[in-house]
Enzyme design. Structure first.
Site, PDB file in Angstrom:
ATOM      1  N   GLU A 174       6.586  -5.086   2.535  1.00  0.00           N
ATOM      2  CA  GLU A 174       7.607  -5.513   1.565  1.00  0.00           C
ATOM      3  C   GLU A 174       8.431  -4.325   1.080  1.00  0.00           C
ATOM      4  O   GLU A 174       9.618  -4.459   0.781  1.00  0.00           O
ATOM      5  CB  GLU A 174       6.927  -6.262   0.401  1.00  0.00           C
ATOM      6  CG  GLU A 174       6.505  -7.660   0.850  1.00  0.00           C
ATOM      7  CD  GLU A 174       5.247  -8.200   0.213  1.00  0.00           C
ATOM      8  OE1 GLU A 174       4.810  -7.690  -0.827  1.00  0.00           O
ATOM      9  OE2 GLU A 174       4.683  -9.167   0.790  1.00  0.00           O
TER      10      GLU A 174
ATOM     11  N   SER B 268      -2.379 -13.451   5.144  1.00  0.00           N
ATOM     12  CA  SER B 268      -2.922 -14.805   4.963  1.00  0.00           C
ATOM     13  C   SER B 268      -4.446 -14.873   5.109  1.00  0.00           C
ATOM     14  O   SER B 268      -4.988 -15.847   5.628  1.00  0.00           O
ATOM     15  CB  SER B 268      -2.246 -15.798   5.904  1.00  0.00           C
ATOM     16  OG  SER B 268      -0.863 -15.881   5.596  1.00  0.00           O
TER      17      SER B 268
ATOM     18  N   ASN C   4      -4.232  -6.921  -3.149  1.00  0.00           N
ATOM     19  CA  ASN C   4      -2.870  -6.467  -3.453  1.00  0.00           C
ATOM     20  C   ASN C   4      -2.228  -7.519  -4.353  1.00  0.00           C
ATOM     21  O   ASN C   4      -1.835  -8.580  -3.886  1.00  0.00           O
ATOM     22  CB  ASN C   4      -2.092  -6.314  -2.131  1.00  0.00           C
ATOM     23  CG  ASN C   4      -0.641  -5.926  -2.369  1.00  0.00           C
ATOM     24  OD1 ASN C   4      -0.246  -5.631  -3.496  1.00  0.00           O
ATOM     25  ND2 ASN C   4       0.138  -5.929  -1.307  1.00  0.00           N
TER      26      ASN C   4
ATOM     27  N   GLY D 236       1.823 -13.863   3.646  1.00  0.00           N
ATOM     28  CA  GLY D 236       2.301 -14.867   2.705  1.00  0.00           C
ATOM     29  C   GLY D 236       2.822 -16.128   3.379  1.00  0.00           C
ATOM     30  O   GLY D 236       3.424 -16.978   2.738  1.00  0.00           O
TER      31      GLY D 236
ATOM     32  N   LYS E 138       0.535  -7.334  -5.883  1.00  0.00           N
ATOM     33  CA  LYS E 138       2.005  -7.329  -5.804  1.00  0.00           C
ATOM     34  C   LYS E 138       2.604  -7.401  -7.221  1.00  0.00           C
ATOM     35  O   LYS E 138       2.047  -6.816  -8.135  1.00  0.00           O
ATOM     36  CB  LYS E 138       2.478  -8.462  -4.885  1.00  0.00           C
ATOM     37  CG  LYS E 138       1.774  -8.406  -3.514  1.00  0.00           C
ATOM     38  CD  LYS E 138       2.372  -9.306  -2.482  1.00  0.00           C
ATOM     39  CE  LYS E 138       1.567  -9.167  -1.189  1.00  0.00           C
ATOM     40  NZ  LYS E 138       2.150  -9.887  -0.068  1.00  0.00           N
TER      41      LYS E 138
ATOM     42  N   GLU F 150      -1.020  -5.201   9.154  1.00  0.00           N
ATOM     43  CA  GLU F 150      -0.559  -6.464   8.584  1.00  0.00           C
ATOM     44  C   GLU F 150       0.677  -6.943   9.350  1.00  0.00           C
ATOM     45  O   GLU F 150       1.788  -6.486   9.073  1.00  0.00           O
ATOM     46  CB  GLU F 150      -0.179  -6.283   7.108  1.00  0.00           C
ATOM     47  CG  GLU F 150      -1.319  -5.821   6.234  1.00  0.00           C
ATOM     48  CD  GLU F 150      -1.044  -6.117   4.765  1.00  0.00           C
ATOM     49  OE1 GLU F 150      -1.856  -6.814   4.154  1.00  0.00           O
ATOM     50  OE2 GLU F 150      -0.006  -5.680   4.245  1.00  0.00           O
TER      51      GLU F 150
ATOM     52  N   HIS G 268       3.764  -0.527   2.626  1.00  0.00           N
ATOM     53  CA  HIS G 268       3.612  -1.984   2.689  1.00  0.00           C
ATOM     54  C   HIS G 268       4.901  -2.597   3.246  1.00  0.00           C
ATOM     55  O   HIS G 268       5.997  -2.141   2.941  1.00  0.00           O
ATOM     56  CB  HIS G 268       3.296  -2.572   1.313  1.00  0.00           C
ATOM     57  CG  HIS G 268       2.904  -4.010   1.413  1.00  0.00           C
ATOM     58  ND1 HIS G 268       3.831  -5.012   1.491  1.00  0.00           N
ATOM     59  CD2 HIS G 268       1.684  -4.604   1.507  1.00  0.00           C
ATOM     60  CE1 HIS G 268       3.193  -6.178   1.623  1.00  0.00           C
ATOM     61  NE2 HIS G 268       1.893  -5.947   1.629  1.00  0.00           N
TER      62      HIS G 268
HETATM   63  P1  PGA Z   1      -1.063 -12.343   1.861  1.00  0.00           P
HETATM   64  O1  PGA Z   1      -0.515 -10.842   1.650  1.00  0.00           O
HETATM   65  O2  PGA Z   1      -2.566 -12.265   1.860  1.00  0.00           O
HETATM   66  O3  PGA Z   1      -0.528 -13.118   0.698  1.00  0.00           O
HETATM   67  O4  PGA Z   1      -0.537 -12.814   3.195  1.00  0.00           O
HETATM   68  C1  PGA Z   1      -1.127  -9.749   2.254  1.00  0.00           C
HETATM   69  C2  PGA Z   1      -0.391  -8.469   1.899  1.00  0.00           C
HETATM   70  O5  PGA Z   1       0.851  -8.479   1.848  1.00  0.00           O
HETATM   71  O6  PGA Z   1      -1.017  -7.419   1.675  1.00  0.00           O
END
Ligand code: PGA
Length: 250
Positions: free
Chosen positions: A97, A213, A8, A174, A10, A168, A95
């Site tokens: 976010e 992460s 992803n 993140g 983003k 997730e 997602h």
């Molecule tokens: P990350 O993000 O690996 O940077 O924690 C995962 C995601 O949001 O899909």
């Protein structure tokens, strides 16, 4: 079931950057394995990545979001047909976010999931609890609601053949805080059970991915867990080298 290793990106990468990273992924991707790689670039780079991956088995491209309508007055949105036209075969829905930063409701996520599946895309529905929800003991309630509403109107056979679910935990995205193996094991077993409540026996065919992460050094341990059928990677997917190390982790 094939293991899905998904990137992803983003809101990162210009078209040129996306092309370069996609080329490095394509050049280094393991061939003829039981793993499929999916890259979710920003909309502007979907066609670029699709062009690089064209004709390569086991490499796919997806959109990070979709709007549940064929066309119309929806400024800023994108339709399943537009994504498919750009070469996408997958799309992410729900997602965290989008839920938290853009205020998407469970009901909207459900409409997107059902519409995109009906339109022929593969859909990766993202679910996960916040730290407050986990500490309040509401993990099961949150995942049940997100799955029920996220899959409302989805036929079991469409889910079994073209849907995936990414668990997730919001507190692990993140933050560098990967959920511990025991927590992932528990949440994935719970997700499988909740999916069976909703879809019946078809639930067994739905790949469950862990995200939050994921790094090259924790990927193998996560992939070894029961009911972990893949990984969804944000930060560590931006460089082809670390994404490929995760894709090869065993
Ligand atoms: P990350 O993000 O690996 O940077 O924690 C995962 C995601 O949001 O899909």
């Amino acid at each position: 079931m094939k293991t899905l290793i998904a990137a992803n990106w983003k809101m990162h990468k210009t078209r040129a950057e996306a092309r370069r990273t996609a080329q490095a992924v394509a050049d280094g991707a393991p061939r003829g394995t039981d793993r499929s790689l999916i890259v979710f670039p920003p909309f502007t780079a979907v066609a670029e990545v699709a062009a690089v991956f064209a004709g390569r088995e086991g490499l796919a491209v997806g959109g990070q979001d979709v709007y549940p309508a064929e066309k119309g007055a929806f400024t800023g949105e994108i339709s399943p047909a537009m994504l498919a036209d750009a070469g996408a075969t997958w799309v992410l829905t729900g997602h965290s976010e989008r839920r938290r930063v853009l205020g998407e409701s469970d009901a909207l996520v459900g409409r997107k999931t059902a519409f995109a599946l009906d339109a022929g895309l593969n859909v990766m529905l993202c679910i996960g609890e916040t730290l407050e929800e986990r500490e309040a003991g509401t993990l099961e309630e949150v995942l049940r609601r997100q799955l029920r509403e996220g899959l409302a109107g989805v036929a079991a056979d469409a889910a079994a053949t073209r849907a995936a679910v990414a668990y997730e935990p919001v507190w692990a995205i993140g933050t560098g805080k990967v959920a511990g193996c025991a927590e992932v094991l528990e949440a994935h077993a719970l997700t499988r059970r909740l999916l069976a409540e909703i879809l019946g026996p078809a639930a067994d065919a739905v790949p469950l991915l862990y995200g939050g992460s994921v790094k090259p050094d924790n990927a193998a341990a996560l992939l070894a867990l029961d009911n972990v059928n893949g990984l969804l990677i944000g930060g560590a997917s931006l460089e082809a080298e670390s994404f490929l190390r995760i894709a090869e982790a065993r």
